[in-house]
Design a protein around this motif. Sequence first.
Motif, PDB file in Angstrom:
ATOM      1  N   ILE A  37       0.856  -1.190   0.000  1.00 32.49           N
ATOM      2  CA  ILE A  37       0.000   0.000   0.000  1.00 32.49           C
ATOM      3  C   ILE A  37       0.894   1.243   0.000  1.00 32.49           C
ATOM      4  O   ILE A  37       1.845   1.326   0.787  1.00 32.49           O
ATOM      5  CB  ILE A  37      -0.917   0.005   1.250  1.00 32.49           C
ATOM      6  N   LYS A  38       0.601   2.194  -0.886  1.00 30.76           N
ATOM      7  CA  LYS A  38       1.367   3.443  -0.925  1.00 30.76           C
ATOM      8  C   LYS A  38       1.013   4.308   0.290  1.00 30.76           C
ATOM      9  O   LYS A  38      -0.089   4.197   0.837  1.00 30.76           O
ATOM     10  CB  LYS A  38       1.033   4.221  -2.205  1.00 30.76           C
ATOM     11  N   THR A  39       1.951   5.163   0.703  1.00 31.21           N
ATOM     12  CA  THR A  39       1.713   5.984   1.891  1.00 31.21           C
ATOM     13  C   THR A  39       1.918   7.468   1.618  1.00 31.21           C
ATOM     14  O   THR A  39       2.779   7.854   0.812  1.00 31.21           O
ATOM     15  CB  THR A  39       2.665   5.588   3.037  1.00 31.21           C
ATOM     16  N   VAL A  40       1.130   8.275   2.320  1.00 27.71           N
ATOM     17  CA  VAL A  40       1.297   9.728   2.296  1.00 27.71           C
ATOM     18  C   VAL A  40       1.551  10.192   3.733  1.00 27.71           C
ATOM     19  O   VAL A  40       0.748   9.910   4.623  1.00 27.71           O
ATOM     20  CB  VAL A  40       0.033  10.450   1.766  1.00 27.71           C
ATOM     21  N   ALA A  41       2.672  10.861   3.936  1.00 23.87           N
ATOM     22  CA  ALA A  41       2.942  11.466   5.244  1.00 23.87           C
ATOM     23  C   ALA A  41       2.426  12.892   5.227  1.00 23.87           C
ATOM     24  O   ALA A  41       2.457  13.557   4.188  1.00 23.87           O
ATOM     25  CB  ALA A  41       4.441  11.458   5.522  1.00 23.87           C
ATOM     26  N   VAL A  42       1.917  13.361   6.347  1.00 25.30           N
ATOM     27  CA  VAL A  42       1.665  14.786   6.515  1.00 25.30           C
ATOM     28  C   VAL A  42       2.579  15.268   7.636  1.00 25.30           C
ATOM     29  O   VAL A  42       2.937  14.490   8.518  1.00 25.30           O
ATOM     30  CB  VAL A  42       0.183  15.092   6.840  1.00 25.30           C
ATOM     31  N   TYR A  43       2.974  16.526   7.567  1.00 28.92           N
ATOM     32  CA  TYR A  43       3.911  17.008   8.577  1.00 28.92           C
ATOM     33  C   TYR A  43       3.770  18.497   8.799  1.00 28.92           C
ATOM     34  O   TYR A  43       3.312  19.232   7.932  1.00 28.92           O
ATOM     35  CB  TYR A  43       5.354  16.660   8.175  1.00 28.92           C
ATOM     36  N   SER A  44       4.166  18.911  10.005  1.00 28.58           N
ATOM     37  CA  SER A  44       4.215  20.333  10.310  1.00 28.58           C
ATOM     38  C   SER A  44       5.610  20.822   9.937  1.00 28.58           C
ATOM     39  O   SER A  44       6.538  20.029   9.779  1.00 28.58           O
ATOM     40  CB  SER A  44       3.955  20.563  11.795  1.00 28.58           C
ATOM     41  N   THR A  45       5.758  22.126   9.817  1.00 31.89           N
ATOM     42  CA  THR A  45       7.041  22.685   9.364  1.00 31.89           C
ATOM     43  C   THR A  45       8.204  22.215  10.241  1.00 31.89           C
ATOM     44  O   THR A  45       9.274  21.907   9.731  1.00 31.89           O
ATOM     45  CB  THR A  45       6.980  24.232   9.355  1.00 31.89           C
ATOM     46  N   ILE A  46       7.958  22.108  11.550  1.00 31.49           N
ATOM     47  CA  ILE A  46       9.057  21.733  12.458  1.00 31.49           C
ATOM     48  C   ILE A  46       9.449  20.257  12.280  1.00 31.49           C
ATOM     49  O   ILE A  46      10.529  19.839  12.677  1.00 31.49           O
ATOM     50  CB  ILE A  46       8.690  22.067  13.928  1.00 31.49           C
ATOM     51  N   ASP A  47       8.578  19.462  11.655  1.00 29.29           N
ATOM     52  CA  ASP A  47       8.824  18.028  11.434  1.00 29.29           C
ATOM     53  C   ASP A  47       9.376  17.719  10.044  1.00 29.29           C
ATOM     54  O   ASP A  47       9.400  16.562   9.627  1.00 29.29           O
ATOM     55  CB  ASP A  47       7.526  17.233  11.638  1.00 29.29           C
ATOM     56  N   LYS A  48       9.838  18.751   9.341  1.00 28.39           N
ATOM     57  CA  LYS A  48      10.211  18.502   7.943  1.00 28.39           C
ATOM     58  C   LYS A  48      11.359  17.493   7.794  1.00 28.39           C
ATOM     59  O   LYS A  48      11.457  16.809   6.781  1.00 28.39           O
ATOM     60  CB  LYS A  48      10.530  19.816   7.211  1.00 28.39           C
ATOM     61  N   ASP A  49      12.202  17.375   8.801  1.00 24.04           N
ATOM     62  CA  ASP A  49      13.321  16.428   8.723  1.00 24.04           C
ATOM     63  C   ASP A  49      13.028  15.104   9.424  1.00 24.04           C
ATOM     64  O   ASP A  49      13.938  14.344   9.764  1.00 24.04           O
ATOM     65  CB  ASP A  49      14.587  17.057   9.324  1.00 24.04           C
ATOM     66  N   SER A  50      11.742  14.826   9.663  1.00 23.64           N
ATOM     67  CA  SER A  50      11.371  13.592  10.356  1.00 23.64           C
ATOM     68  C   SER A  50      11.445  12.389   9.433  1.00 23.64           C
ATOM     69  O   SER A  50      11.282  12.510   8.218  1.00 23.64           O
ATOM     70  CB  SER A  50       9.939  13.710  10.885  1.00 23.64           C
ATOM     71  N   LEU A  51      11.656  11.227  10.046  1.00 27.19           N
ATOM     72  CA  LEU A  51      11.768   9.998   9.247  1.00 27.19           C
ATOM     73  C   LEU A  51      10.462   9.625   8.565  1.00 27.19           C
ATOM     74  O   LEU A  51      10.468   9.027   7.495  1.00 27.19           O
ATOM     75  CB  LEU A  51      12.255   8.833  10.115  1.00 27.19           C
ATOM     76  N   HIS A  52       9.308   9.948   9.194  1.00 23.72           N
ATOM     77  CA  HIS A  52       8.048   9.569   8.527  1.00 23.72           C
ATOM     78  C   HIS A  52       7.902  10.306   7.198  1.00 23.72           C
ATOM     79  O   HIS A  52       7.344   9.783   6.253  1.00 23.72           O
ATOM     80  CB  HIS A  52       6.830   9.743   9.455  1.00 23.72           C
ATOM     81  N   VAL A  53       8.479  11.504   7.137  1.00 23.72           N
ATOM     82  CA  VAL A  53       8.451  12.281   5.890  1.00 23.72           C
ATOM     83  C   VAL A  53       9.344  11.623   4.832  1.00 23.72           C
ATOM     84  O   VAL A  53       8.980  11.507   3.670  1.00 23.72           O
ATOM     85  CB  VAL A  53       8.890  13.737   6.169  1.00 23.72           C
ATOM     86  N   ARG A  54      10.487  11.138   5.291  1.00 21.85           N
ATOM     87  CA  ARG A  54      11.428  10.506   4.354  1.00 21.85           C
ATOM     88  C   ARG A  54      10.981   9.131   3.888  1.00 21.85           C
ATOM     89  O   ARG A  54      11.239   8.735   2.760  1.00 21.85           O
ATOM     90  CB  ARG A  54      12.791  10.348   5.024  1.00 21.85           C
ATOM     91  N   PHE A  55      10.347   8.377   4.786  1.00 18.37           N
ATOM     92  CA  PHE A  55      10.023   6.977   4.465  1.00 18.37           C
ATOM     93  C   PHE A  55       8.687   6.798   3.753  1.00 18.37           C
ATOM     94  O   PHE A  55       8.434   5.744   3.175  1.00 18.37           O
ATOM     95  CB  PHE A  55      10.068   6.113   5.730  1.00 18.37           C
ATOM     96  N   ALA A  56       7.832   7.794   3.783  1.00 20.38           N
ATOM     97  CA  ALA A  56       6.556   7.681   3.064  1.00 20.38           C
ATOM     98  C   ALA A  56       6.799   7.886   1.566  1.00 20.38           C
ATOM     99  O   ALA A  56       7.813   8.452   1.166  1.00 20.38           O
ATOM    100  CB  ALA A  56       5.581   8.718   3.591  1.00 20.38           C
ATOM    101  N   ASP A  57       5.872   7.411   0.751  1.00 24.22           N
ATOM    102  CA  ASP A  57       6.017   7.594  -0.692  1.00 24.22           C
ATOM    103  C   ASP A  57       5.849   9.053  -1.097  1.00 24.22           C
ATOM    104  O   ASP A  57       6.462   9.521  -2.040  1.00 24.22           O
ATOM    105  CB  ASP A  57       4.998   6.718  -1.430  1.00 24.22           C
ATOM    106  N   GLU A  58       4.972   9.754  -0.378  1.00 26.22           N
ATOM    107  CA  GLU A  58       4.741  11.177  -0.636  1.00 26.22           C
ATOM    108  C   GLU A  58       4.609  11.879   0.701  1.00 26.22           C
ATOM    109  O   GLU A  58       4.262  11.244   1.694  1.00 26.22           O
ATOM    110  CB  GLU A  58       3.424  11.391  -1.398  1.00 26.22           C
ATOM    111  N   ALA A  59       4.832  13.179   0.703  1.00 23.87           N
ATOM    112  CA  ALA A  59       4.676  13.934   1.955  1.00 23.87           C
ATOM    113  C   ALA A  59       4.105  15.311   1.649  1.00 23.87           C
ATOM    114  O   ALA A  59       4.465  15.937   0.653  1.00 23.87           O
ATOM    115  CB  ALA A  59       6.024  14.053   2.660  1.00 23.87           C
ATOM    116  N   VAL A  60       3.198  15.751   2.518  1.00 23.73           N
ATOM    117  CA  VAL A  60       2.546  17.052   2.344  1.00 23.73           C
ATOM    118  C   VAL A  60       2.648  17.835   3.646  1.00 23.73           C
ATOM    119  O   VAL A  60       2.301  17.326   4.714  1.00 23.73           O
ATOM    120  CB  VAL A  60       1.045  16.874   1.977  1.00 23.73           C
ATOM    121  N   CYS A  61       3.109  19.075   3.553  1.00 22.60           N
ATOM    122  CA  CYS A  61       3.165  19.933   4.734  1.00 22.60           C
ATOM    123  C   CYS A  61       1.752  20.460   5.013  1.00 22.60           C
ATOM    124  O   CYS A  61       1.073  20.929   4.108  1.00 22.60           O
ATOM    125  CB  CYS A  61       4.141  21.089   4.502  1.00 22.60           C
TER     126      CYS A  61
END
Length: 455
Positions: free
Chosen positions: A26-50
Amino acid sequence: MFKKILIANRGEIALRIIRTCREMGIKTVAVYSTIDKDSLHVRFADEAVCIGPAPSSESYLNVPNIMAAIEITNADAIHPGYGFLAENAAFAEVCTEYGIKFIGPKPGQIRKMGDKITAKETMKKAGVPVIPGSDGLITDISEGKKMGKKMGYPIILKATAGGGGRGMRIVWKESEFEKAFNSAAQEAKAAFSNDGLYIEKYIEDPRHIEFQIAGDRKGNAVHLSERDCSIQRRHQKLVEECPSPIMDNKLRRKMGSAAVKAAKAIKYESVGTVEFLVDKHRNFYFMEMNTRIQVEHPVTEEVMDFDLIKEQIKLAAGELVEGKNYFPKMHAIECRINAEDPSNNFIPSPGKITTLHTSKGHGVRVDTHVYAGYTVPPNYDSLIAKVICKAQTREETIFKMQRALGEFIVEGIKTTIPFHQALLKSDAFRSGNYTTKYLESFDFASLKERAVETV
Ligand code: MV4
């Protein structure tokens, strides 16, 4: 099965969900706040949206922004993790309106268990033992005092919108009733915009034992045994284990079937937890039901050899549960590592992790999102890792945990590791004879720095 899941969360649980999704294709989308931009969930998900700035009210709790992230990425389901929007019935409803599958129970089921009086009434009707107390709200002080006299003190006042100890007061004698009632109502109003209170007999020195359950859309439900969560400080769990040291198969069958009854009573459709208080005579009472995946779910995963997140996703996709309950095959203990100073009232210790080495080896699992060079932000809860150890016996599991914590190195911030090391050495924990009251008398001030210890 879902093609793409958006994870409306951060930290270790976001990573945990990404891992299972990847294994399921299953493909994944991470969402993140600006302070979390360097988090691993952002890097490991297929896509990420602030989705907004650091404060969670403007990001991880920002429903319009999360729905916009769903829309631009075309995700077909949303996983809320724990905390944030996980038990927000209105959010689950919004998802349904948008045709997005909320991975969790139905909004009505969340709502029913979110109001504690309704939850209790539902359980009582279903034949699940509940703590003796008022039938519904106490609206005035004289009615409450009458109730207290009839039941006998001590009693406890609880907020119907509450949970987690807020809006809760123990009352030891009638002369304290009025003050306690007013301050509990005030606290509940401030925290939940609902000042409704109810009364229960106060159970002194209980154990907190919860049952993991799973239910499906056909109304089938099973339990996956218990977790003992009695090691808590100010309603924050610090250690959880399965089996509970006080459990035997006779009590497990009784409590397990009550938990299954609870799930079936609301046709519960997901994984969830039924919390019980157990008194010194081993009487058990329904306390609350958590309609989410919990922080401590790995304890159950380890003793059952089972992926609960995978199960939760499959249930949301319409699969059914197998009709059997699960009994523990191993022992597992989880220690929550927080970025807090345990020798100074657990004050948060955010900041940059300069050095990190996590525990490894046989029977050791570490769920964490942190890495050397990562900065723990001050905006969110302070959990930085969960160390879960499993072995054949409780004693071996304790030894393994001591070994594992001895090789867990974090520099740059304070952590709760020294607390866990002292706890694991204590007679109360070693004997298994501890209750929710234990940490009230724990000597936190003399905790030493992390030590590499032999058993
Ligand atoms: C209780 C109780 C004793 N008697 N209810 C704490 C949080 C909230 N969910 C309910 N809680 C309690 N309810 C009755 N009738 C004791 C507690 C309680 C507690 C429960 C579980 C774990 C730790 C606790 C610490 C203090 C009080």
